[in-house]
Enzyme design. Structure first.
Site, mmCIF file in Angstrom:
data_model
loop_
_atom_site.group_PDB
_atom_site.id
_atom_site.type_symbol
_atom_site.label_atom_id
_atom_site.label_comp_id
_atom_site.label_asym_id
_atom_site.label_seq_id
_atom_site.Cartn_x
_atom_site.Cartn_y
_atom_site.Cartn_z
ATOM 1 N N LYS A 152 1.787 -4.230 10.859
ATOM 2 C CA LYS A 152 0.399 -4.315 11.359
ATOM 3 C C LYS A 152 0.421 -4.892 12.758
ATOM 4 C CE LYS A 152 -3.743 -3.598 9.549
ATOM 5 N NZ LYS A 152 -4.015 -2.697 8.421
ATOM 6 N N GLY A 165 -21.046 -3.045 4.816
ATOM 7 C CA GLY A 165 -20.247 -2.629 5.977
ATOM 8 C C GLY A 165 -20.449 -1.145 6.199
ATOM 9 N N LYS A 168 0.837 -1.208 0.000
ATOM 10 C CA LYS A 168 0.000 0.000 0.000
ATOM 11 C C LYS A 168 0.873 1.260 0.000
ATOM 12 C CE LYS A 168 -3.563 -0.562 2.689
ATOM 13 N NZ LYS A 168 -4.582 -0.578 3.765
ATOM 14 N N ALA A 217 -15.190 3.442 7.179
ATOM 15 C CA ALA A 217 -14.957 3.533 5.732
ATOM 16 C C ALA A 217 -16.275 3.486 4.947
ATOM 17 C CB ALA A 217 -14.033 2.405 5.282
ATOM 18 N N GLY A 218 -17.127 2.512 5.263
ATOM 19 C CA GLY A 218 -18.370 2.319 4.509
ATOM 20 C C GLY A 218 -19.321 3.505 4.625
#
Ligand code: GLU
Length: 437
Positions: free
Chosen positions: A127, A239, A115, A243-244
């Site tokens: 992560k 979702g 990314k 974000a959604g």
């Protein structure tokens, strides 16, 4: 894949297989490795570089003791995976989830590496995760867990080493506690160690909706390429977390697209005339779910993926588009705001069927890009306004999308493989120039 690399995989891979009932691999790290293998083959990657990139460089496994509100002590398992730092300090969020596994964290750390590279920001990939259920914990317990997590990993993180951030079920408040704990251990204010903080303690403007905003810019570019008029487009959002919900709101506000279906973990709603995403969000805040929003029909998480819409945003968890349902996907654009929503078998089916996928580590890169802006602001002490954040984000997302699209058109591969090719080549170049291989 030749037999040579398969046998190497058996010797070096730390991941265990996890097959679905139809024999599809669902172990996320195995999936991440097979995606890399495909790009490596296309790039004719040096075998030494390839084998370094197949495994994390460092893993930290910790047991965090937490005093619970009832006086007992509970020990939580946590991880921090530092995948690759050839291009800069490790970067990536921390997830709090009851089903967290080390292989999931490994895959997500690998995806962070790709990314940051595809976005061409000077950061590596990492992560973290803790096996816990934040929905069943009090604020005090969450604070003690978050401080305990930082205490145990603090020697190996820092603004120039590894910079954690929010992810599934971790919030700006949690980032505030983590930054405070690290600062106390250092003996001075150190905002650059964590991003996604509240604005009052060194957070950046625009970080809240950054993931969705970045995704929206890539959808705009994809629609331009496919000649889809977004003003007439229909949208479905699977979702309705950070974000959604922002993706639905921005699709309707920026493009005037019609959001016709929304789901969350409890179920979903559908109205072919269109929904008001802001009102749906208010309803979710009040009742805990989007379900039972007035004037809508019910729709399941499975059904929403198969709707005949222009743009589908999988914005929840991983492995939701598999070889079982991929043949039924009718969306023209699948914009992956979640990490890992599509399996490799499903990818092949979507590509054959002409579904245009904006792959996760490109589509959802807006979050880490604004994290990068936050980190710049923290280390320079010079803070930017919202306008500058969004215009810089747009520039970065548009350039990354164009780099990937160019490879997609030139190499005649699917968009995910194209994104991998761009990212992996950049990381490989950095490794070579640093003399690692
Ligand atoms: N957790 C987000 C991601 O998966 C953001 C990471 C970050 O800001 O470092 O991209």
């Amino acid at each position: 894949m030749g037999t040579k690399s398969q046998s190497r995989e058996k010797v070096t891979s730390t991941a265990t297989r996890q097959l679905s009932s139809s024999g599809e691999e669902l172990n996320l790290f195995k999936i991440a490795q097979s995606q890399l293998d495909r790009a490596a083959q296309k790039l004719k990657l040096d075998p030494g570089v390839h084998s370094i990139l197949r495994e994390p460089m460092r893993e930290i496994h910790i047991s965090i003791p937490v005093k619970m509100d009832d006086g007992s002590v509970k020990v939580f398992k946590g991880f921090r995976v530092q995948y690759n730092d050839a291009r800069g300090p490790y970067k990536g969020g921390v997830r709090y989830h009851p089903d967290e596994t080390i292989d999931t964290v490994r895959a997500l750390a690998a995806w962070m590496t790709w990314k940051c590279a595809v976005m061409d920001i000077p950061l590596g990939g990492g992560k973290g995760g803790v096996i816990c259920n934040p929905k069943e914990m009090s604020l005090g317990e969450l604070e003690r867990l978050s401080r305990g997590y930082i205490d145990l990993i603090s020697p190996l993180i820092g603004p120039e080493k590894d910079i954690p951030a929010p992810d599934v079920y971790t919030t700006p408040q949690i980032m505030g506690w983590m930054m405070d704990e690290y600062s106390k251990l250092q003996g001075h204010y150190s905002p650059g160690v964590i991003t996604g903080k509240p604005v009052e303690v060194g957070g950046s403007e625009g970080r809240d909706d950054a993931t969705a905003m970045g995704g929206i810019y890539t959808v705009r570019e994809a629609a331009r390429h496919l000649k889809i008029d977004l003003k007439r487009a229909t949208v479905a959002v699977q979702g309705y977390g950070n974000a959604g919900s922002f993706a639905a709101i921005l699709s309707s506000e920026k493009f005037s697209s019609k959001v016709i279906a929304i789901t969350d973990s409890k179920g979903g709603i559908y109205n072919k005339e269109g929904l008001d995403p802001q009102k749906v969000l208010q309803h979710k805040k009040k009742t805990g779910s989007v379900i039972n929003f007035q004037g809508t029909k019910k729709i399941s998480n499975k059904e929403i993926l198969e709707l005949d819409v222009d743009v589908l945003f999988p914005s929840a968890l991983e492995n939701v588009i598999t070889k079982e349902n991929a043949p039924m996907i009718k969306a023209k654009i699948v914009s992956e705001l979640a990490n890992g929503p599509t399996t490799p078998d499903a990818d092949e089916i979507l590509y054959k069927n002409g579904v245009f996928v904006i792959p996760d580590f490109l589509c959802n890169a807006g979050g880490v890009t604004v994290s990068y802006f936050e980190w710049i602001q923290n280390v320079t002490g010079n803070y930017w306004d919202e306008e500058k954040i969004y215009s810089q984000l747009d520039k970065k997302m548009t350039k990354a999308f164009k780099d990937v699209l160019e490879t997609y058109l030139k190499e005649k591969v699917d968009m995910r493989t194209a994104a991998y090719m761009v990212a992996v080549q950049r990381v490989a170049n950095a490794m070579k120039l640093r003399g690692w291989v």
